[in-house]
Design an enzyme around this catalytic site. Structure first.
Site, PDB file in Angstrom:
ATOM      1  N   GLY A   1       0.803  -1.229   0.000  1.00 32.91           N
ATOM      2  CA  GLY A   1       0.000   0.000   0.000  1.00 32.91           C
ATOM      3  C   GLY A   1       0.828   1.267   0.000  1.00 32.91           C
ATOM      4  O   GLY A   1       0.460   2.260   0.618  1.00 32.91           O
ATOM      5  N   LEU A   2       1.949   1.210  -0.743  1.00 27.55           N
ATOM      6  CA  LEU A   2       2.791   2.404  -0.950  1.00 27.55           C
ATOM      7  C   LEU A   2       3.260   3.071   0.344  1.00 27.55           C
ATOM      8  O   LEU A   2       3.302   4.295   0.423  1.00 27.55           O
ATOM      9  CB  LEU A   2       2.064   3.438  -1.829  1.00 27.55           C
ATOM     10  CG  LEU A   2       1.977   3.133  -3.323  1.00 27.55           C
ATOM     11  CD1 LEU A   2       1.216   4.255  -4.046  1.00 27.55           C
ATOM     12  CD2 LEU A   2       3.345   2.974  -3.957  1.00 27.55           C
TER      13      LEU A   2
ATOM     14  N   CYS B   1      -0.502   1.195  -9.422  1.00 28.71           N
ATOM     15  CA  CYS B   1      -0.419   0.405  -8.189  1.00 28.71           C
ATOM     16  C   CYS B   1      -1.800  -0.157  -7.824  1.00 28.71           C
ATOM     17  O   CYS B   1      -2.750   0.601  -7.638  1.00 28.71           O
ATOM     18  CB  CYS B   1       0.101   1.250  -7.030  1.00 28.71           C
ATOM     19  SG  CYS B   1       0.217   0.289  -5.507  1.00 28.71           S
TER      20      CYS B   1
ATOM     21  N   LYS C   1       4.900   3.968 -15.937  1.00 28.86           N
ATOM     22  CA  LYS C   1       4.832   2.541 -15.603  1.00 28.86           C
ATOM     23  C   LYS C   1       3.398   2.042 -15.768  1.00 28.86           C
ATOM     24  O   LYS C   1       2.480   2.516 -15.091  1.00 28.86           O
ATOM     25  CB  LYS C   1       5.316   2.319 -14.165  1.00 28.86           C
ATOM     26  CG  LYS C   1       5.481   0.845 -13.803  1.00 28.86           C
ATOM     27  CD  LYS C   1       6.227   0.717 -12.477  1.00 28.86           C
ATOM     28  CE  LYS C   1       6.506  -0.726 -12.102  1.00 28.86           C
ATOM     29  NZ  LYS C   1       7.290  -0.842 -10.868  1.00 28.86           N
TER      30      LYS C   1
ATOM     31  N   GLY D   1       6.873 -11.763  -9.454  1.00 28.15           N
ATOM     32  CA  GLY D   1       7.713 -12.960  -9.402  1.00 28.15           C
ATOM     33  C   GLY D   1       7.693 -13.739 -10.706  1.00 28.15           C
ATOM     34  O   GLY D   1       6.990 -13.368 -11.657  1.00 28.15           O
TER      35      GLY D   1
ATOM     36  N   GLY E   1       9.113  -7.804 -14.853  1.00 32.38           N
ATOM     37  CA  GLY E   1       8.099  -8.777 -14.459  1.00 32.38           C
ATOM     38  C   GLY E   1       8.740 -10.144 -14.381  1.00 32.38           C
ATOM     39  O   GLY E   1       8.961 -10.796 -15.398  1.00 32.38           O
TER      40      GLY E   1
END
Lengths: 240, 300
Positions: free
Chosen positions: B72-73, B129, B164, B216, B242
Site C-alpha cells: 500500500g505504498l 499500483c 509505468k 515474481g 516482471g
C-alpha cells in the site's frame, strides 16, 4: 550480513516436525538475530527467516518447525549439502538491557532463539519452557540456565498447563519471551501489571529480511516499524 | 568484454539493468551487501506527495513461484525523500529514478513540481499500483484517463518521464500509445498483476483490501508478451520488467525489444542477484559474439 552458501553439518528431526540444522559459519551473531535460508534450487520462492538457536566456534544451529513447502524442502537437505544463507539479520536482544532478576519464557518453536540468549547470559536467567506435549532441547537449556521449568499442556512431562501459570512475575526485573502470540500477549499484560521490563521476539511474514519490502510491519507507538530490521526483538512498551 | 552501456532518453546507463521500485528501498540496505554502483540505475520506493503508512493486515503472501503483496505504498513522502534519501542515493554512483504515485491529479502535479528541482535523473510515473483504494491503478486502466494525467504531468515535468503501466490495463497497446501521445519519454511495464489469496482456515481473503499485486517468475510470460506488444505499438523506448530471475530472462526481454529492464522480486530471493544477472548478460554476449545489445534488441 552477506549472501553465502552454507555447508550443512547436520539436519535432523529431533521431535515431531521439529528439526535441528547445523551449518558451517564463522562470525559475530547477537542472540535473537536470524538468517534467511533457502535451498539452492527453485522449489520455492522466498528465503525463510529462521532464528539462530545456538552459536559454536565454527557453526551455527537453527531450530525450525515444518510449516509449509519452504521448511519441508529445507528438511530434506543432508550433511554436506549447501544452502543459501543470508544474515545475520535484525536487532537481537541487547544484553546490557537485561538486568536484575531475569526470566526467559519460551513457547513451542519460539524457544529457538532463547537458547543462545540463555547461554550468553551465563546462569543468570530462570528459564520457563512451554510445550504442547513433546519436549525438546530442554537439556541444553539446563546447562546454561539458573533454573529450568518445563510445562506441557497435558502434563506428560514437567508441570501441567500453560507456561505462564508457573511464572511469578513479581520476582523479576526483566522478562524475555518468544512464542505463540497468545502466550506473549499474556506475558506482556502480566509484566505491565507487575511493572516488569519485557522484551518480545516477534514473528512476521517477510520477503527481504532487511527492511526493504515493508512486508513485516509492526505497529508501534513510534509508527510502523519493521520486524526484520528494527526487530525482531522489541520492548513490549513500544508495541501497540 | 561486452559493452553494456545504453544511452536512452539522453541518459547514459552503465548497463540496462535497473532495480525495480518497491524491491530495493532507497538502495541503502543493498549497498551493504554488494557494490550497487554496478547497476544501470535504481528506482526509488514508490513515493507519494505525503507520507503514507501503507495497508493494515497481512502484506505478503507467497504463491507457487510468485509473491502477492499489499504494502500500500508505505513511504516517507516526497519531501523526506528529497531531504534524506536522495543525497544518499546520489552517492551510489548510478542513475537515480524517482518513482512517483498519487491518488489525485493535484498530488501527482505537486510531487512532480518538487522533484523537478532535484538531482533525480528520471521520473517513473506510477499509474498502476493495485494496492491503494482510491486513485492508483484507476489512472492506469483506461487509456483516456491515462492520457489526461500523463499530459498534465509531462507539461509540468522538466525531467525525462517514464510511465509505468499496469498489466490490468484494458488494452496494453492502446494504453502505451495514449501515454506516448501524451508525451511520455518511455514506458515501463509491467507493474504487479491484480490477484487474490484466501485463508481457508479463517474462511476469508488473506488481504484486508481483498485484491493485491502478484509479482515474481510466474508473471514473466505475461510481462514478456505485453512488452512484445507494446514495443510494436510505440516509438519510444520500453523498459521491461516482471519476474526477471536470471540473465537469460533479461536477454528474452531485450530480444522482444526492451531497451532497459528492471529486477524486482528476485532481489528478495537472492539479495545480490543483480551481480549474477549483469555478469551473465555480459558472458552471454561474449559467448555469442554480440558486441552491443542493439544487435539483438527487438529481433523477435
Amino acid at each position: 550480513m552477506k549472501v553465502q552458501k552454507g555447508i550443512i553439518i547436520e539436519n535432523k528431526c529431533i521431535s515431531d516436525n521439529i528439526y535441528k540444522l547445523s551449518v558451517e559459519y564463522q562470525g559475530k551473531i547477537i542472540p535473537g538475530q536470524f538468517f534467511m535460508l533457502k535451498t539452492l534450487d527453485n522449489s520455492f520462492l522466498l528465503p525463510r527467516p529462521i532464528s539462530v538457536n545456538d552459536v559454536n566456534e565454527k557453526s551455527i544451529n537453527f531450530l525450525y518447525r515444518i510449516e509449509g513447502i519452504g521448511t519441508t524442502k529445507i528438511s530434506t537437505l543432508k550433511k554436506n549439502d549447501k544452502l543459501q544463507l543470508f544474515g545475520p539479520l535484525g536487532n537481537g536482544f541487547e544484553e546490557d538491557k537485561l538486568n536484575g532478576q531475569i526470566a526467559v519464557i519460551g513457547g513451542g518453536i519460539g524457544i529457538a532463539p532463547l537458547l543462545y540468549l540463555t547461554k550468553i547470559l551465563g546462569k543468570k536467567a530462570d528459564v520457563y519452557l512451554g510445550y504442547k506435549e513433546k519436549v525438546y532441547i530442554d537439556d541444553e537449556f539446563k546447562k546454561y540456565a539458573n533454573s529450568t521449568t518445563i510445562v506441557t499442556e497435558d502434563g506428560s512431562i514437567g508441570e501441567k498447563g500453560f507456561v505462564t501459570d508457573y511464572v511469578d512475575f513479581c520476582k523479576y526485573d526483566t522478562v524475555v519471551t518468544c512464542g505463540p502470540e497468545i502466550m506473549m500477549n499474556k506475558i506482556v499484560d502480566k509484566c505491565k501489571e507487575n511493572k516488569v521490563k519485557c522484551y518480545v521476539s516477534l514473528e512476521r511474514r517477510m520477503a527481504c529480511g532487511m527492511g526493504v519490502c515493508l512486508g513485516c510491519t509492526v505497529e508501534t507507538i513510534y509508527g510502523n516499524k519493521k520486524a526484520c530490521k528494527d526487530g525482531p526483538v522489541f520492548s513490549s512498551e513500544e508495541i501497540i | 568484454m561486452a559493452n553494456l552501456k545504453t544511452k536512452v532518453m539522453g541518459i547514459e546507463f552503465k548497463n540496462p539493468i535497473l532495480a525495480a521500485s518497491g524491491t530495493f528501498g532507497f538502495g541503502e540496505e543493498y549497498s551493504q551487501i554488494y557494490d550497487i554502483s554496478i547497476l544501470g540505475g535504481i528506482c526509488s520506493k514508490g513515493l507519494t506527495l505525503n507520507p503514507k503508512q501503507g495497508n493494515k493486515g497481512t502484506r505478503l503472501w507467497e504463491t507457487p513461484m510468485g509473491l502477492i503483496n499489499s504494502i500500500g505504498l508505505q513511504n516517507p513522502g516526497v519531501d523526506i525523500f528529497i531531504k534524506e534519501e536522495l543525497p544518499k542515493m546520489k552517492s551510489f554512483n548510478t542513475i537515480i529514478i524517482a518513482n512517483l504515485g498519487g491518488n489525485t491529479e493535484e498530488e501527482y502535479l505537486e510531487g512532480i513540481s518538487k522533484l523537478n528541482n532535484t538531482d533525480v535523473d528520471l521520473i517513473e510515473l506510477n499509474i498502476s499500483c493495485p494496492n491503494v483504494k482510491s486513485g492508483g491503478m484507476a489512472f492506469g486502466v483506461k487509456s483516456d484517463i491515462a492520457h489526461k494525467i500523463v499530459s498534465k504531468v509531462k507539461k509540468n515535468c522538466n525531467k525525462p518521464l517514464m510511465v509505468k503501466l499496469s498489466p490490468n490495463a484494458e488494452n496494453i497497446s492502446e494504453m502505451a500509445i495514449a501515454c506516448e501521445a501524451a508525451g511520455a519519454d518511455s514506458i515501463s511495464l509491467i507493474n504487479t498483476v491484480k490477484a487474490m489469496a484466501i485463508d481457508i482456515k479463517k474462511r476469508k481473503p488473506v488481504f484486508d483490501n481483498i485484491y493485491a499485486g502478484l509479482s515474481g517468475p510466474c508473471v514473466k510470460p505475461i510481462a514478456l508478451r505485453m512488452v512484445h506488444e507494446v514495443v510494436k505499438s510505440v516509438n519510444i523506448p520500453v523498459c521491461g520488467l516482471g519476474g526477471i530471475m536470471s540473465s537469460r530472462d533479461v536477454i528474452e526481454f531485450i530480444m522482444v525489444g526492451a531497451t532497459l529492464v528492471q529486477i524486482g522480486t528476485s532481489n528478495f530471493i537472492k539479495p545480490d542477484i543483480a551481480v549474477d544477472i549483469i555478469d551473465g548478460v555480459s558472458e552471454f554476449m561474449d559467448i555469442e559474439g554480440i558486441n552491443s545489445l542493439d544487435e539483438i534488441r527487438g529481433i523477435i
